[in-house]
Design a protein around this motif. Sequence first.
Motif, mmCIF file in Angstrom:
data_model
loop_
_atom_site.group_PDB
_atom_site.id
_atom_site.type_symbol
_atom_site.label_atom_id
_atom_site.label_comp_id
_atom_site.label_asym_id
_atom_site.label_seq_id
_atom_site.Cartn_x
_atom_site.Cartn_y
_atom_site.Cartn_z
ATOM 1 N N THR A 277 5.437 88.060 37.820
ATOM 2 C CA THR A 277 5.063 89.345 37.238
ATOM 3 C C THR A 277 3.586 89.661 37.466
ATOM 4 O O THR A 277 3.217 90.832 37.551
ATOM 5 C CB THR A 277 5.351 89.354 35.728
ATOM 6 O OG1 THR A 277 4.733 88.207 35.121
ATOM 7 C CG2 THR A 277 6.830 89.308 35.463
ATOM 8 N N LEU A 278 2.742 88.634 37.575
ATOM 9 C CA LEU A 278 1.327 88.892 37.862
ATOM 10 C C LEU A 278 1.154 89.553 39.224
ATOM 11 O O LEU A 278 0.264 90.378 39.412
ATOM 12 C CB LEU A 278 0.523 87.581 37.835
ATOM 13 C CG LEU A 278 0.075 87.046 36.484
ATOM 14 C CD1 LEU A 278 -0.789 85.812 36.696
ATOM 15 C CD2 LEU A 278 -0.688 88.090 35.700
ATOM 16 N N GLY A 279 1.983 89.170 40.191
ATOM 17 C CA GLY A 279 1.854 89.734 41.528
ATOM 18 C C GLY A 279 2.725 90.941 41.779
ATOM 19 O O GLY A 279 2.796 91.447 42.901
ATOM 20 N N ASN B 165 3.974 94.807 41.755
ATOM 21 C CA ASN B 165 3.474 96.174 41.707
ATOM 22 C C ASN B 165 4.398 96.966 40.795
ATOM 23 O O ASN B 165 5.465 97.409 41.197
ATOM 24 C CB ASN B 165 3.447 96.788 43.110
ATOM 25 C CG ASN B 165 2.762 98.138 43.148
ATOM 26 O OD1 ASN B 165 2.895 98.934 42.224
ATOM 27 N ND2 ASN B 165 2.034 98.402 44.199
ATOM 28 N N LEU C 137 3.612 91.279 32.696
ATOM 29 C CA LEU C 137 3.391 92.678 33.063
ATOM 30 C C LEU C 137 2.193 93.262 32.325
ATOM 31 O O LEU C 137 1.405 94.027 32.895
ATOM 32 C CB LEU C 137 4.645 93.497 32.763
ATOM 33 C CG LEU C 137 5.879 93.188 33.622
ATOM 34 C CD1 LEU C 137 7.064 94.011 33.154
ATOM 35 C CD2 LEU C 137 5.596 93.443 35.094
ATOM 36 N N ASN D 263 -0.796 91.961 33.939
ATOM 37 C CA ASN D 263 -0.928 92.614 35.240
ATOM 38 C C ASN D 263 -1.570 93.987 35.101
ATOM 39 O O ASN D 263 -2.415 94.386 35.921
ATOM 40 C CB ASN D 263 0.461 92.727 35.872
ATOM 41 C CG ASN D 263 0.422 93.224 37.307
ATOM 42 O OD1 ASN D 263 -0.610 93.697 37.789
ATOM 43 N ND2 ASN D 263 1.535 93.125 37.994
ATOM 44 N N TRP E 88 -10.556 87.449 38.046
ATOM 45 C CA TRP E 88 -9.158 87.865 38.212
ATOM 46 C C TRP E 88 -8.583 87.331 39.516
ATOM 47 O O TRP E 88 -7.433 86.866 39.560
ATOM 48 C CB TRP E 88 -9.055 89.378 38.163
ATOM 49 C CG TRP E 88 -7.662 89.901 38.335
ATOM 50 C CD1 TRP E 88 -7.151 90.555 39.416
ATOM 51 C CD2 TRP E 88 -6.583 89.800 37.399
ATOM 52 N NE1 TRP E 88 -5.832 90.881 39.215
ATOM 53 C CE2 TRP E 88 -5.457 90.429 37.984
ATOM 54 C CE3 TRP E 88 -6.462 89.252 36.134
ATOM 55 C CZ2 TRP E 88 -4.232 90.513 37.338
ATOM 56 C CZ3 TRP E 88 -5.232 89.333 35.494
ATOM 57 C CH2 TRP E 88 -4.136 89.956 36.095
ATOM 58 N N ARG F 294 -5.446 84.631 39.823
ATOM 59 C CA ARG F 294 -4.240 84.855 40.632
ATOM 60 C C ARG F 294 -4.000 83.707 41.604
ATOM 61 O O ARG F 294 -2.856 83.273 41.807
ATOM 62 C CB ARG F 294 -4.388 86.177 41.393
ATOM 63 C CG ARG F 294 -4.354 87.438 40.540
ATOM 64 C CD ARG F 294 -2.930 87.849 40.214
ATOM 65 N NE ARG F 294 -2.178 88.070 41.430
ATOM 66 C CZ ARG F 294 -2.132 89.229 42.102
ATOM 67 N NH1 ARG F 294 -2.818 90.265 41.645
ATOM 68 N NH2 ARG F 294 -1.408 89.354 43.190
ATOM 69 N N GLU G 204 -7.362 99.214 38.878
ATOM 70 C CA GLU G 204 -5.911 99.342 38.900
ATOM 71 C C GLU G 204 -5.481 100.786 39.106
ATOM 72 O O GLU G 204 -4.517 101.072 39.815
ATOM 73 C CB GLU G 204 -5.336 98.790 37.599
ATOM 74 C CG GLU G 204 -3.831 98.594 37.625
ATOM 75 C CD GLU G 204 -3.401 97.526 38.609
ATOM 76 O OE1 GLU G 204 -2.255 97.598 39.083
ATOM 77 O OE2 GLU G 204 -4.213 96.630 38.917
#
Length: 837
Positions: A88-90, A92, A267, A270, A282, A286, A521
Motif C-alpha cells: 500500500t505504501l507503493g 498509486n 494508504l 501513503n 520518506w 520506502r 503528493e
Amino acid sequence: MDIILITTVIASLFLVIGIAEPLAAWLRLPYSVILAVVGMLIGAAAIFFLRTEFTDALNPVAEAILGLPIRSNVFLYVFLPTLLFQATLGMNLRRMLDDWVPILVLAVVAVVVATLSVGYALSWFSTLPLAACLLVGAIVSTTDPSAVVSIFRSISAPRRLARIIEGESLLNDAAAIALFGLFMGFVMLGLPDPTLGDALGRFPLLIGGGAAVGWITSHFAIWIMAFFKSHERAQISVSVALPYLAYIGAEQSIGASGVIAVVTAGLTMNLTGPGRLPPQAWAHLREIWDLLAHWAGALIFILAALLIPRLLEEVRAADFALVGVVIIAAVTARAVILFGLLPLLTLLRVSPAVERPYRIAILWGGLRGAVTLALALAVTESIRVPLEIKRVVGILATGFTLFTLMVQGTTLRSVISWLGLDRLSPIDEALSRQVVAVALQTVREDVARTTENYELSRDIVRSEAKTFGERLDGAVEKAEDSADILDRDRITLGLIALAGHERDTILARVRERTISARMAEQVLSDADRLIEGARSGGRNGYQRAARLSVAYGRSFQTAVALQRRLGLAKPLARLTADRFELLLSQRLILRDLGAFIDGRIRRIHGRRVGDLLHELLSRRLEATDTALEGLRLQYPGYAEELERRFIRRTALRLEEREYNAMREDALIGAEVYTALMQNLGARRAAAEERPSLDIALQRAELVRQFPLFTGFDDAALKRLGRALQTVYVNAGKVIARKDSIADSVYFIASGAVELESAGQTWRLGRGEMFGQLAILTQKARRAEVRAIAPSTLLMLDEARFRRLLERSPTLQEAVRISAEQRGLDPALFLPMGTKDS
C-alpha cells in the motif's frame, strides 16, 4: 533446540533467497515459484534424511528444519502485515480508484462466489459436512498478495492489469479470513450448517472496524514521526511498528479485520506521509520497507513450502479427484465473475470496461500461496476439529495451491505473451524506432566530440565510426518505415512524454526541496492525471486534466460551505493556502518544460508537434498565472509571504550545494561541515513552516482595495467586510440563471464572468459587479451569468446592498454606467436623491 543450529538454518534460508532471484531470472520463471519449489525440496529432504537410515550425520539439521516454529499465526501476524503495508505504501491510490469497482468485485463478490461454489461442489462429491466444505472454499478463495504482486511485477504486464490484481489480492484476504473464521467456528462447535446471511452479517464490523483502527493508528504514528523531524531512524522505527499494532489492535480489541486495518494504515501513510516527513526520510523509509517486504515475501514462501510435504503425507487416491473438483469449481466461479458480472456492470455503466485479454490474464493470475496454506495449517493445528476433516482440508488446500503455483504460475508469462499484453502497440513500436534513431544520432555527435577532445587514433575512430554508422543507417531506415504515424498519435505520444517529464521534474524539485513535501503528493497526482488523460483522450484528455489542476475542487467548495454556514474558517484557510502553494509550484515546473519540448520532443515528433505542445503549455501557464493572480489580488499580503518563503528555501538549497562542494574539495573539514549543516537545518526547518492565512483579515484588506468601495471610512469597511461572503466558482459554472429571482449582488474580486441576454453578451472582470439591476427593478433576472475563469466573488444580500447604495456615490455611478451600457434608463435604478444629479 541449539541456538547455533537455528541460526545456521535461518542464515541458510537467506542464502537460498539470494540465490533464488538470479536463478528465477535465468530460468525465466516467477521468483515465487522458485522459492516454493526450493522450500518443498528442503522439506522433503529433511523428512527423507530423518526417516531413513541412509545417514545419521544430517539428522540434527533435518530436525532443526522440521522443528522450526512454523505456525499459522507466524504467517498471519508476522509476515502478512509487512507485505500488505509495503504494497500500500507503493500504491498509486488515485489510479487505483479508477478501477475501484472491478477491484471490489474481485475482492469481495468473487470471494463469496468462490467460497459457495467450492463448498457446494465438494458437498456433492464428498462425505464432508457442508460447513467443512464451505471452510475449504473460504481457504482457497483468497489470492495471495506475495505470490501475485511478485509475479506481476517481474513480467512485462500492463500496469493497469497489475493494479487490478494487486488491489484484489490486498483486499480479498479480509473477506476470505472473515468467512474462514465463521465456518471454522461451525466446524469446531459442530453447529448446524451455516447460511449466507450469517457470513455476510459480520462484514460491516470487519471492514468498518478495521478501517477505523487503521486510520486512527496511522494518524497517531504520523503525528509521532512528524514530531521527530530530525531523527530519521526514529521515524522509520515507528513505521515498522505501525502495521503490527494496527493488525493486532483490530483483531484482538474489537474483532475486526486486521488486513483492512493494515491496508487502511498503509494508504493513510501513503497519502499523508510525503507531506509530513522530509523528502529524504520518506525515500529512505520506502527503500527499507521494500527490503523488508522482499525478505518477508521470500521467507513466507519458503516456510510455507516446507509444510507441503507434511500436509501431503496422508494423501489418498480419492483425494486427487476432490482436488480436481476444487480446481474446477474455483476457476469456474472466477470465470463467472470476470466474464459474466463485470461485463454486465460495464453495460450498466457502473464499472469501467476491463478488456477481454485483461480478464483472461486475471483469471489465470489468481494464484494462491502462503495465506491459503496458513489458513489450512490453522485447521490442522486445532484440537477441536475432527481428524478426517483436518486431513482433507490440508490436502485440498495444499493441492490447489500447488496447482496455481506450478501450473498457472509457470505458464502465466506465456499466457501474457499469447494475449499480446507484453508487446508494444503499433504506435509505441513505431515511436521506439524513431527514438532509437534520434538517440543514435545524438550519440554519434557526442562520440565525435569526445574523440576530438582525447585525440584518439584516426584508424580506430574510422573503424568504430563505420560500425556505428551502419547501425545508425539501419535505425533511420526502420524509423522511415514507421513514418506513417498519424499526427493525432504523434501529439498524444508527445503529450505523454511531456507529462512524464513534468513528473520527473517535480520529483527532482522535491528532492531539492524547492517544492515542499506538503505539496509533493498533490502536484505528482496532477502529473499522473495528465499522463492518464493524454493516454485515454489525447489532446482533449490532456486539456481536461490541465483544467482540473487549476480548478476549485469539491473539497474547496465544501470548505466554503462550512465557512459560510457554520463559520468554520480553518478548512478554507488551509485549502486556500494549499492552492497558493500548489499554483506557485505548478508555475515553477511549467516554466522548465519548454526546453524539453525543443530539445527532445521536437527532434522525435517534428516541428509541428513541438509547436502545438508549446501552445498547449502556454495555455496552461496562462491559466496558472490567471488563477495565481486572482489569489494575489484577493490576498495580497499572503501571496507576498509565500513568495518570500519560496525564495528563502531556494537560497538554502543553493547554500547547501556550496557547502557540499567545499567539503568534496577538502576546503572545509568534517567538524566545520557538520556545524554549518546543523545551522542550515535549523534555518530550513523555520523556512518550511508555512505562514498562516487569516481569511477575515485578508478579506478586509481586499475590501479596502476594491474600487467600488472608495470613500468609506475604516469602520464602514470593517462592517462591509463582515457582511460580504466569499464565493469561489470554476470556469463554466453558471452563477445565476435567467428568469431566476435575484436576492444578492456579486462583486468580482478575481476572475471574469460572462452575461448573456437576448442574444447579447457582456464580459465583466475584477472590480465590477452584477445582479444589481435585477434587485433594483425587483424583477426576475434577464441574463444568465457564467464564469469564464476560476473566479472569486464577494456576495452581498439585497438589504445591505440597498443601504450601501444610498451612502456610496461611487457605487451609484457604477450602477448608472451599467444601466447605460445595456440601453436602460439609469433613473430607474438609483435612489430618489440621486436621480437628478
